[in-house]
Enzyme design. Structure first.
Site, PDB file in Angstrom:
ATOM      1  N   SER A  86       0.843  -1.287  -0.077  1.00 20.68           N
ATOM      2  CA  SER A  86       0.060  -0.113  -0.156  1.00 20.68           C
ATOM      3  C   SER A  86       0.928   1.148  -0.134  1.00 20.68           C
ATOM      4  O   SER A  86       1.784   1.551  -0.667  1.00 20.68           O
ATOM      5  CB  SER A  86      -0.869  -0.060   1.143  1.00 20.68           C
ATOM      6  N   ASP A 215      -8.755  -5.629  -4.986  1.00 23.84           N
ATOM      7  CA  ASP A 215      -8.642  -4.703  -4.228  1.00 23.84           C
ATOM      8  C   ASP A 215      -9.829  -3.459  -4.555  1.00 23.84           C
ATOM      9  O   ASP A 215      -9.958  -3.139  -5.414  1.00 23.84           O
ATOM     10  CB  ASP A 215      -7.483  -4.137  -4.586  1.00 23.84           C
ATOM     11  N   HIS A 243      -7.363  -5.910  -0.722  1.00 21.91           N
ATOM     12  CA  HIS A 243      -6.134  -5.004  -0.477  1.00 21.91           C
ATOM     13  C   HIS A 243      -5.401  -5.568   0.574  1.00 21.91           C
ATOM     14  O   HIS A 243      -4.080  -5.449   0.275  1.00 21.91           O
ATOM     15  CB  HIS A 243      -6.686  -3.734   0.051  1.00 21.91           C
TER      16      HIS A 243
END
Length: 266
Positions: A86, A215, A243
């Protein structure tokens, strides 16, 4: 299943995303270690159990300090595979810019993938342009005075459940609602043109991208756009991964990381 030759053993350094901590790698770390690799999962500044006050984290350099100190501690001949998740993509890119000689490869897991033509905020700005206004639901986002880009975020429980952990076990969602902290987004610092990464350093390190196909925050389409915006050596796709691939598809993620290790000489 994952036994490897001694000369192929690598050291992985796992870097979490915003609001999270080293704890989010608890399913990945033992699998990689069982395969014979060394694994270090780090808490970034003001994250996980790191005691630094968030009010003292204003720059990517300050946020990345634990990672940089770890790399500085390595011996002259030691090299690692960096894995960033991320927003952690910014941290591993920053580390690659500072220490390209210490890095076998950088793996971006559904992560922001900065390039060397724009300031680091470019991909973040593009992501926020793509997202609908209510994408972060009950999350709390703050901005610096006079700033156009986000400064901090606390991901709300509804957002965690619907956007990040929708395929992950409910136990891991419960863990996240307990352990997540307010985290830095550093919009103003990342938008500073003087903080651009260089092709000579960050650009010289082998880059891999792990696409999480389900995601709900960083869409599959956007992940693939980033790999076209700045080329990587290989794109590995994880079916059914939300995610938080380390929770929703830990075995597949480990297989992807081991694939990188096997393809990386040294």
């Amino acid at each position: 299943m994952y036994r490897i030759m001694k000369e192929s053993r690598k050291r992985f350094v796992l870097v979490h995303g915003v609001c999270h901590g080293a704890w989010c790698w608890y399913k990945v770390k033992p699998v990689l270690e069982r395969a014979g690799h060394q694994v270090t999962a780090l808490d970034l500044a003001a994250s996980g159990v790191n005691s630094k006050n968030l009010a003292d984290v204003h720059t990517l350099s300050e946020y990345s300090e634990p990672l940089i100190k770890f790399l500085e501690s390595l011996g002259e001949e030691e090299k690692v595979i960096l894995v960033g998740h991320s927003l952690g993509g910014m941290n591993v890119a920053f580390a690659a810019e500072k220490f390209p000689e210490k890095i076998f490869a950088v793996v971006f897991v559904s992560a922001l993938l900065p390039d060397t033509s724009h300031q680091p905020s470019y991909v973040m700005e593009k992501l926020f342009e793509e997202l609908p206004p209510d994408a972060f639901m009950d999350s709390e986002i703050t901005y610096e005075v006079g700033g156009k880009l986000s400064s901090t975020i606390f991901i709300g429980p509804k957002c965690l459940a619907s956007k990040l952990y929708q395929h992950s076990p409910i136990e891991d969602l419960a863990l996240a609602t307990t352990l997540t902290r307010v985290g830095p987004l550093l919009g103003n610092d990342l938008s500073n043109i003087g903080n651009k990464f260089s092709e000579e350093r960050y650009g010289s390190v082998a880059r891999f991208y792990v696409v999480c196909k389900d995601d709900n925050i960083v869409s599959e389409k956007f992940q693939l756009w980033m790999t076209q915006n700045y080329a990587v050596r290989e794109v590995i796709e994880l079916q059914g991964a939300d995610h938080m691939a380390m929770f929703s598809a830990p075995q597949d993620l480990c297989a992807a990381l081991l694939r990188v290790a096997r393809s990386t000489p040294g």
